[in-house]
Scaffold this active site. Sequence first.
Site, PDB file in Angstrom:
ATOM      1  N   LYS A 297       1.597 -12.605 -29.399  1.00  0.00           N
ATOM      2  CA  LYS A 297       2.979 -12.308 -29.810  1.00  0.00           C
ATOM      3  C   LYS A 297       3.109 -12.357 -31.341  1.00  0.00           C
ATOM      4  O   LYS A 297       3.691 -11.472 -31.946  1.00  0.00           O
ATOM      5  CB  LYS A 297       3.966 -13.339 -29.205  1.00  0.00           C
ATOM      6  CG  LYS A 297       3.929 -13.431 -27.694  1.00  0.00           C
ATOM      7  CD  LYS A 297       4.921 -14.449 -27.169  1.00  0.00           C
ATOM      8  CE  LYS A 297       4.632 -15.878 -27.561  1.00  0.00           C
ATOM      9  NZ  LYS A 297       3.405 -16.472 -27.014  1.00  0.00           N
TER      10      LYS A 297
ATOM     11  N   ARG B 201      13.190 -19.516 -24.347  1.00  0.00           N
ATOM     12  CA  ARG B 201      12.152 -20.158 -23.532  1.00  0.00           C
ATOM     13  C   ARG B 201      12.730 -20.844 -22.304  1.00  0.00           C
ATOM     14  O   ARG B 201      11.999 -21.436 -21.536  1.00  0.00           O
ATOM     15  CB  ARG B 201      11.413 -21.193 -24.375  1.00  0.00           C
ATOM     16  CG  ARG B 201      10.115 -20.672 -24.961  1.00  0.00           C
ATOM     17  CD  ARG B 201       9.483 -21.785 -25.759  1.00  0.00           C
ATOM     18  NE  ARG B 201       8.060 -21.688 -25.802  1.00  0.00           N
ATOM     19  CZ  ARG B 201       7.394 -21.228 -26.851  1.00  0.00           C
ATOM     20  NH1 ARG B 201       8.025 -20.793 -27.910  1.00  0.00           N
ATOM     21  NH2 ARG B 201       6.085 -21.209 -26.836  1.00  0.00           N
TER      22      ARG B 201
ATOM     23  N   ARG C  46      -8.698 -20.064 -32.138  1.00  0.00           N
ATOM     24  CA  ARG C  46      -7.679 -19.814 -33.176  1.00  0.00           C
ATOM     25  C   ARG C  46      -7.786 -20.846 -34.293  1.00  0.00           C
ATOM     26  O   ARG C  46      -7.965 -22.026 -34.065  1.00  0.00           O
ATOM     27  CB  ARG C  46      -6.269 -19.880 -32.578  1.00  0.00           C
ATOM     28  CG  ARG C  46      -5.201 -19.746 -33.655  1.00  0.00           C
ATOM     29  CD  ARG C  46      -3.852 -19.404 -33.126  1.00  0.00           C
ATOM     30  NE  ARG C  46      -3.305 -20.397 -32.231  1.00  0.00           N
ATOM     31  CZ  ARG C  46      -2.134 -20.249 -31.593  1.00  0.00           C
ATOM     32  NH1 ARG C  46      -1.423 -19.148 -31.776  1.00  0.00           N
ATOM     33  NH2 ARG C  46      -1.699 -21.185 -30.788  1.00  0.00           N
TER      34      ARG C  46
ATOM     35  N   ARG D 205      -4.822 -25.694 -34.544  1.00  0.00           N
ATOM     36  CA  ARG D 205      -3.477 -26.207 -34.296  1.00  0.00           C
ATOM     37  C   ARG D 205      -3.541 -27.392 -33.340  1.00  0.00           C
ATOM     38  O   ARG D 205      -4.332 -27.368 -32.407  1.00  0.00           O
ATOM     39  CB  ARG D 205      -2.616 -25.095 -33.687  1.00  0.00           C
ATOM     40  CG  ARG D 205      -1.464 -24.670 -34.550  1.00  0.00           C
ATOM     41  CD  ARG D 205      -0.813 -23.419 -34.071  1.00  0.00           C
ATOM     42  NE  ARG D 205      -0.095 -23.549 -32.803  1.00  0.00           N
ATOM     43  CZ  ARG D 205       0.677 -22.607 -32.276  1.00  0.00           C
ATOM     44  NH1 ARG D 205       0.843 -21.466 -32.923  1.00  0.00           N
ATOM     45  NH2 ARG D 205       1.298 -22.779 -31.133  1.00  0.00           N
TER      46      ARG D 205
ATOM     47  N   ARG E 245       1.114 -25.846 -21.638  1.00  0.00           N
ATOM     48  CA  ARG E 245       1.948 -24.764 -22.192  1.00  0.00           C
ATOM     49  C   ARG E 245       1.920 -23.548 -21.270  1.00  0.00           C
ATOM     50  O   ARG E 245       2.932 -22.882 -21.065  1.00  0.00           O
ATOM     51  CB  ARG E 245       1.449 -24.393 -23.595  1.00  0.00           C
ATOM     52  CG  ARG E 245       1.720 -25.479 -24.628  1.00  0.00           C
ATOM     53  CD  ARG E 245       0.826 -25.335 -25.853  1.00  0.00           C
ATOM     54  NE  ARG E 245       1.043 -24.111 -26.578  1.00  0.00           N
ATOM     55  CZ  ARG E 245       0.125 -23.550 -27.379  1.00  0.00           C
ATOM     56  NH1 ARG E 245      -1.052 -24.117 -27.551  1.00  0.00           N
ATOM     57  NH2 ARG E 245       0.406 -22.436 -28.007  1.00  0.00           N
TER      58      ARG E 245
HETATM   59  P1  AP5 Z   1      -1.327 -15.348 -31.501  1.00  0.00           P
HETATM   60  O1  AP5 Z   1      -0.842 -14.061 -32.038  1.00  0.00           O
HETATM   61  O2  AP5 Z   1      -1.226 -16.547 -32.394  1.00  0.00           O
HETATM   62  O3  AP5 Z   1      -0.671 -15.637 -30.083  1.00  0.00           O
HETATM   63  P2  AP5 Z   1       0.797 -16.118 -29.708  1.00  0.00           P
HETATM   64  O4  AP5 Z   1       1.181 -15.414 -28.459  1.00  0.00           O
HETATM   65  O5  AP5 Z   1       1.703 -15.993 -30.891  1.00  0.00           O
HETATM   66  O6  AP5 Z   1       0.459 -17.639 -29.367  1.00  0.00           O
HETATM   67  P3  AP5 Z   1       1.201 -19.003 -29.719  1.00  0.00           P
HETATM   68  O7  AP5 Z   1       0.241 -20.091 -29.315  1.00  0.00           O
HETATM   69  O8  AP5 Z   1       1.682 -19.036 -31.135  1.00  0.00           O
HETATM   70  O9  AP5 Z   1       2.392 -18.935 -28.736  1.00  0.00           O
HETATM   71  P4  AP5 Z   1       3.227 -20.104 -28.213  1.00  0.00           P
HETATM   72  O10 AP5 Z   1       4.356 -19.398 -27.601  1.00  0.00           O
HETATM   73  O11 AP5 Z   1       2.517 -21.047 -27.329  1.00  0.00           O
HETATM   74  O12 AP5 Z   1       3.486 -20.989 -29.520  1.00  0.00           O
HETATM   75  P5  AP5 Z   1       4.749 -21.116 -30.471  1.00  0.00           P
HETATM   76  O13 AP5 Z   1       4.243 -21.207 -31.852  1.00  0.00           O
HETATM   77  O14 AP5 Z   1       5.801 -20.118 -30.138  1.00  0.00           O
HETATM   78  O15 AP5 Z   1      -2.844 -15.154 -31.059  1.00  0.00           O
HETATM   79  C1  AP5 Z   1      -3.618 -16.256 -30.588  1.00  0.00           C
HETATM   80  C2  AP5 Z   1      -5.080 -16.109 -31.038  1.00  0.00           C
HETATM   81  O16 AP5 Z   1      -5.661 -14.983 -30.393  1.00  0.00           O
HETATM   82  C3  AP5 Z   1      -5.233 -15.860 -32.555  1.00  0.00           C
HETATM   83  O17 AP5 Z   1      -6.382 -16.528 -32.976  1.00  0.00           O
HETATM   84  C4  AP5 Z   1      -5.392 -14.333 -32.668  1.00  0.00           C
HETATM   85  O18 AP5 Z   1      -6.164 -13.961 -33.793  1.00  0.00           O
HETATM   86  C5  AP5 Z   1      -6.095 -13.998 -31.355  1.00  0.00           C
HETATM   87  N1  AP5 Z   1      -5.695 -12.703 -30.811  1.00  0.00           N
HETATM   88  C6  AP5 Z   1      -4.457 -12.166 -30.771  1.00  0.00           C
HETATM   89  N2  AP5 Z   1      -4.472 -10.966 -30.141  1.00  0.00           N
HETATM   90  C7  AP5 Z   1      -5.760 -10.764 -29.754  1.00  0.00           C
HETATM   91  C8  AP5 Z   1      -6.435  -9.702 -29.048  1.00  0.00           C
HETATM   92  N3  AP5 Z   1      -5.797  -8.619 -28.615  1.00  0.00           N
HETATM   93  N4  AP5 Z   1      -7.758  -9.832 -28.827  1.00  0.00           N
HETATM   94  C9  AP5 Z   1      -8.430 -10.937 -29.265  1.00  0.00           C
HETATM   95  N5  AP5 Z   1      -7.858 -11.955 -29.950  1.00  0.00           N
HETATM   96  C10 AP5 Z   1      -6.545 -11.877 -30.183  1.00  0.00           C
HETATM   97  O19 AP5 Z   1       5.337 -22.534 -30.013  1.00  0.00           O
HETATM   98  C11 AP5 Z   1       4.646 -23.738 -30.277  1.00  0.00           C
HETATM   99  C12 AP5 Z   1       5.472 -24.914 -29.774  1.00  0.00           C
HETATM  100  O20 AP5 Z   1       6.735 -24.971 -30.467  1.00  0.00           O
HETATM  101  C13 AP5 Z   1       5.879 -24.859 -28.292  1.00  0.00           C
HETATM  102  O21 AP5 Z   1       4.843 -25.332 -27.445  1.00  0.00           O
HETATM  103  C14 AP5 Z   1       7.091 -25.798 -28.311  1.00  0.00           C
HETATM  104  O22 AP5 Z   1       6.717 -27.148 -28.408  1.00  0.00           O
HETATM  105  C15 AP5 Z   1       7.789 -25.419 -29.612  1.00  0.00           C
HETATM  106  N6  AP5 Z   1       8.744 -24.310 -29.443  1.00  0.00           N
HETATM  107  C16 AP5 Z   1       8.646 -23.051 -29.949  1.00  0.00           C
HETATM  108  N7  AP5 Z   1       9.708 -22.305 -29.598  1.00  0.00           N
HETATM  109  C17 AP5 Z   1      10.495 -23.104 -28.847  1.00  0.00           C
HETATM  110  C18 AP5 Z   1      11.743 -22.888 -28.181  1.00  0.00           C
HETATM  111  N8  AP5 Z   1      12.344 -21.712 -28.212  1.00  0.00           N
HETATM  112  N9  AP5 Z   1      12.284 -23.936 -27.511  1.00  0.00           N
HETATM  113  C19 AP5 Z   1      11.670 -25.156 -27.468  1.00  0.00           C
HETATM  114  N10 AP5 Z   1      10.482 -25.421 -28.066  1.00  0.00           N
HETATM  115  C20 AP5 Z   1       9.899 -24.401 -28.754  1.00  0.00           C
END
Ligand code: AP5
Length: 229
Positions: free
Chosen positions: A16, A91, A128, A160, A171
Amino acid sequence: MSRTILVFFGPPGSGKGTQSDMLSEALGFPVISTGELLRREQKTGSVLGKQAKRIMGQGKLVSETLIDHVLWARLAKGDARNGFMLDGYPRNEQQFKHLLRLLHGDDRLYFIEIEVSDKEVLRRLSGRRVCDCGASYHTYYHPPKKAGRCDLCGSAIHRRADDEPTVIKRRLADYHAWVRPLLEKASGRGSLIYIDGEQSIKSIQAQLRSKLKTYGVGKAVKKKSTKKK
Ligand code: AP5
């Protein structure tokens, strides 16, 4: 004025952040990533930031108070006037209702789901590496030019805290239980776009842009840049 709002869905590690950042450059809309906003809050050393650090490290959702604090402050900035992308929000049902309340009558809303298997998620998140400046890499799929160093600022990159296998599993389970079902509620509220996330980063971006173009979004496509999340 009618705004274009793209809401990204997909399990952790589905790409994403990677895809929305690439698209942001092309469309000229900012990416609002609640995860990234929370990580920035952590760096301020505030009470809320400390709270966020503890909860995020366990892979749990932070409180609505905390999310409201970071999200509304971000939306108040002028750059989201014509449109924006949401990564990591909503979420849960409460956040989904908040999102709907935020809409203007003539906003154009698109829900984009990037589908990736749990097995692939584990593979991606274990490789990552991130930089404190916000840039994100993968040891195999998207390595930095100089091993262990950020392309953008030269700082050391690291894993991370929530990319540990047990935390990833939690997660993932939460995503399947609470987040993905929101997509059913989304139909009728906007257009749904499904993308197979198990392709190369470039192919996914090309497919995403092409699907958005069929809705008239992003006719003027510019050059893509290094991912910054
Ligand atoms: P990446 O693009 O980083 O993936 P992503 O989907 O953004 O993954 P996240 O782990 O950031 O999502 P998340 O929803 O768990 O975390 P968030 O930060 O929102 O890609 C991942 C890896 O794969 C990278 O190394 C990339 O290079 C590689 N890659 C990408 N595409 C690829 C492909 N096609 N092929 C190969 N490799 C590829 O949330 C973190 C925490 O914050 C949550 O757990 C929670 O505690 C809190 N939080 C966030 N939002 C909320 C909310 N709305 N409410 C409550 N708590 C929240």
